[in-house]
Design a protein around this motif. Structure first.
Motif, PDB file in Angstrom:
ATOM      1  N   LEU A   1       0.809  -1.220   0.000  1.00  0.00           N
ATOM      2  CA  LEU A   1       0.000   0.000   0.000  1.00  0.00           C
ATOM      3  C   LEU A   1       0.841   1.268   0.000  1.00  0.00           C
ATOM      4  O   LEU A   1       0.382   2.312  -0.472  1.00  0.00           O
ATOM      5  CB  LEU A   1      -0.941   0.007   1.216  1.00  0.00           C
ATOM      6  N   GLY A   2       2.045   1.184   0.531  1.00  0.00           N
ATOM      7  CA  GLY A   2       2.920   2.355   0.548  1.00  0.00           C
ATOM      8  C   GLY A   2       2.286   3.517   1.283  1.00  0.00           C
ATOM      9  O   GLY A   2       1.887   3.391   2.442  1.00  0.00           O
ATOM     10  N   ASP A   3       2.164   4.647   0.607  1.00  0.00           N
ATOM     11  CA  ASP A   3       1.617   5.866   1.223  1.00  0.00           C
ATOM     12  C   ASP A   3       0.096   5.833   1.400  1.00  0.00           C
ATOM     13  O   ASP A   3      -0.468   6.718   2.041  1.00  0.00           O
ATOM     14  CB  ASP A   3       1.978   7.090   0.381  1.00  0.00           C
ATOM     15  N   ARG A   4      -0.560   4.848   0.841  1.00  0.00           N
ATOM     16  CA  ARG A   4      -2.016   4.785   0.940  1.00  0.00           C
ATOM     17  C   ARG A   4      -2.506   4.386   2.337  1.00  0.00           C
ATOM     18  O   ARG A   4      -3.667   4.581   2.668  1.00  0.00           O
ATOM     19  CB  ARG A   4      -2.568   3.791  -0.080  1.00  0.00           C
ATOM     20  N   SER A   5      -1.609   3.771   3.128  1.00  0.00           N
ATOM     21  CA  SER A   5      -1.985   3.327   4.462  1.00  0.00           C
ATOM     22  C   SER A   5      -0.730   3.139   5.303  1.00  0.00           C
ATOM     23  O   SER A   5       0.382   3.176   4.783  1.00  0.00           O
ATOM     24  CB  SER A   5      -2.764   2.007   4.371  1.00  0.00           C
ATOM     25  N   SER A   6      -0.930   2.916   6.597  1.00  0.00           N
ATOM     26  CA  SER A   6       0.194   2.698   7.508  1.00  0.00           C
ATOM     27  C   SER A   6       0.092   1.307   8.122  1.00  0.00           C
ATOM     28  O   SER A   6      -0.952   0.645   8.025  1.00  0.00           O
ATOM     29  CB  SER A   6       0.165   3.744   8.619  1.00  0.00           C
ATOM     30  N   THR A   7       1.159   0.887   8.776  1.00  0.00           N
ATOM     31  CA  THR A   7       1.117  -0.411   9.447  1.00  0.00           C
ATOM     32  C   THR A   7       0.063  -0.405  10.551  1.00  0.00           C
ATOM     33  O   THR A   7      -0.611  -1.421  10.752  1.00  0.00           O
ATOM     34  CB  THR A   7       2.494  -0.790  10.024  1.00  0.00           C
ATOM     35  N   ASP A   8      -0.095   0.716  11.226  1.00  0.00           N
ATOM     36  CA  ASP A   8      -1.124   0.800  12.271  1.00  0.00           C
ATOM     37  C   ASP A   8      -2.529   0.660  11.688  1.00  0.00           C
ATOM     38  O   ASP A   8      -3.397   0.018  12.288  1.00  0.00           O
ATOM     39  CB  ASP A   8      -1.009   2.118  13.040  1.00  0.00           C
ATOM     40  N   ALA A   9      -2.751   1.241  10.532  1.00  0.00           N
ATOM     41  CA  ALA A   9      -4.061   1.123   9.879  1.00  0.00           C
ATOM     42  C   ALA A   9      -4.325  -0.316   9.443  1.00  0.00           C
ATOM     43  O   ALA A   9      -5.450  -0.814   9.557  1.00  0.00           O
ATOM     44  CB  ALA A   9      -4.147   2.061   8.686  1.00  0.00           C
ATOM     45  N   VAL A  10      -3.283  -0.997   8.971  1.00  0.00           N
ATOM     46  CA  VAL A  10      -3.432  -2.400   8.568  1.00  0.00           C
ATOM     47  C   VAL A  10      -3.750  -3.251   9.796  1.00  0.00           C
ATOM     48  O   VAL A  10      -4.652  -4.096   9.757  1.00  0.00           O
ATOM     49  CB  VAL A  10      -2.167  -2.915   7.845  1.00  0.00           C
ATOM     50  N   ARG A  11      -3.044  -3.031  10.891  1.00  0.00           N
ATOM     51  CA  ARG A  11      -3.326  -3.769  12.129  1.00  0.00           C
ATOM     52  C   ARG A  11      -4.763  -3.501  12.598  1.00  0.00           C
ATOM     53  O   ARG A  11      -5.456  -4.414  13.055  1.00  0.00           O
ATOM     54  CB  ARG A  11      -2.341  -3.384  13.219  1.00  0.00           C
ATOM     55  N   ALA A  12      -5.198  -2.256  12.507  1.00  0.00           N
ATOM     56  CA  ALA A  12      -6.564  -1.904  12.913  1.00  0.00           C
ATOM     57  C   ALA A  12      -7.583  -2.644  12.051  1.00  0.00           C
ATOM     58  O   ALA A  12      -8.598  -3.139  12.564  1.00  0.00           O
ATOM     59  CB  ALA A  12      -6.775  -0.394  12.820  1.00  0.00           C
ATOM     60  N   LYS A  13      -7.327  -2.728  10.755  1.00  0.00           N
ATOM     61  CA  LYS A  13      -8.237  -3.454   9.865  1.00  0.00           C
ATOM     62  C   LYS A  13      -8.259  -4.932  10.210  1.00  0.00           C
ATOM     63  O   LYS A  13      -9.307  -5.582  10.172  1.00  0.00           O
ATOM     64  CB  LYS A  13      -7.834  -3.273   8.388  1.00  0.00           C
ATOM     65  N   MET A  14      -7.095  -5.475  10.568  1.00  0.00           N
ATOM     66  CA  MET A  14      -7.037  -6.888  10.951  1.00  0.00           C
ATOM     67  C   MET A  14      -7.876  -7.132  12.198  1.00  0.00           C
ATOM     68  O   MET A  14      -8.616  -8.121  12.268  1.00  0.00           O
ATOM     69  CB  MET A  14      -5.595  -7.331  11.149  1.00  0.00           C
ATOM     70  N   LEU A  15      -7.791  -6.227  13.162  1.00  0.00           N
ATOM     71  CA  LEU A  15      -8.612  -6.350  14.368  1.00  0.00           C
ATOM     72  C   LEU A  15     -10.089  -6.186  14.043  1.00  0.00           C
ATOM     73  O   LEU A  15     -10.946  -6.863  14.609  1.00  0.00           O
ATOM     74  CB  LEU A  15      -8.179  -5.315  15.408  1.00  0.00           C
ATOM     75  N   GLU A  16     -10.399  -5.284  13.142  1.00  0.00           N
ATOM     76  CA  GLU A  16     -11.788  -5.044  12.738  1.00  0.00           C
ATOM     77  C   GLU A  16     -12.377  -6.254  12.017  1.00  0.00           C
ATOM     78  O   GLU A  16     -13.543  -6.598  12.218  1.00  0.00           O
ATOM     79  CB  GLU A  16     -11.831  -3.817  11.831  1.00  0.00           C
ATOM     80  N   PHE A  17     -11.573  -6.884  11.166  1.00  0.00           N
ATOM     81  CA  PHE A  17     -12.088  -7.967  10.331  1.00  0.00           C
ATOM     82  C   PHE A  17     -12.139  -9.323  11.030  1.00  0.00           C
ATOM     83  O   PHE A  17     -12.839 -10.223  10.559  1.00  0.00           O
ATOM     84  CB  PHE A  17     -11.272  -8.095   9.042  1.00  0.00           C
ATOM     85  N   LEU A  18     -11.429  -9.527  12.152  1.00  0.00           N
ATOM     86  CA  LEU A  18     -11.466 -10.838  12.813  1.00  0.00           C
ATOM     87  C   LEU A  18     -12.867 -11.203  13.285  1.00  0.00           C
ATOM     88  O   LEU A  18     -13.335 -12.312  12.977  1.00  0.00           O
ATOM     89  CB  LEU A  18     -10.445 -10.917  13.946  1.00  0.00           C
ATOM     90  N   PRO A  19     -13.603 -10.330  13.979  1.00  0.00           N
ATOM     91  CA  PRO A  19     -14.965 -10.715  14.360  1.00  0.00           C
ATOM     92  C   PRO A  19     -15.888 -10.890  13.151  1.00  0.00           C
ATOM     93  O   PRO A  19     -16.793 -11.723  13.173  1.00  0.00           O
ATOM     94  CB  PRO A  19     -15.449  -9.582  15.260  1.00  0.00           C
TER      95      PRO A  19
END
Length: 104
Positions: free
Chosen positions: A76-94
């Motif tokens: 994703l490069g500048d489109r997102s950050s590692t923190d945003a990816v981690r947040a999405k992972m937490l969001e998508f698990l449930p």
């Protein structure tokens, strides 16, 4: 067979089932993260699905999910950050767990 043996077998069976379900939920979560990232990258259709499968495969390199975070964040490069990816992972698990429960 004693009652203790029966209970032990039941606990072992439940543990195996729970472990399998968690693995399946994590795979589904990674696919959902891959589809989310594919959308940010402008991929659609088969290209998005193919990218999601790449993300799922990237989780098989080491224990934990940091390998997925690194791959998606790098792609994703500048489109997102590692923190945003981690947040999405937490969001998508449930979400992934709920999807699996409705399929069972």
């Amino acid at each position: 067979m004693t009652t203790f043996d029966d209970r032990e077998r039941a606990f072992e069976t439940k543990f195996a089932h729970d472990t399998e379900m968690l693995f399946r939920a994590e795979v589904r979560r990674n696919k959902l993260v891959g589809l989310w990232a594919a959308e940010l990258l402008g991929k659609t259709g088969d290209e998005a699905i193919s990218y999601a499968h790449e993300v799922v495969q990237s989780d098989l390199h080491e224990p934990g999910f940091e390998d997925v975070v690194r791959k998606v964040a790098a792609d994703l490069g500048d489109r997102s950050s590692t923190d945003a990816v981690r947040a999405k992972m937490l969001e998508f698990l449930p979400v992934a767990k709920a999807q699996l429960m409705t399929e069972s």
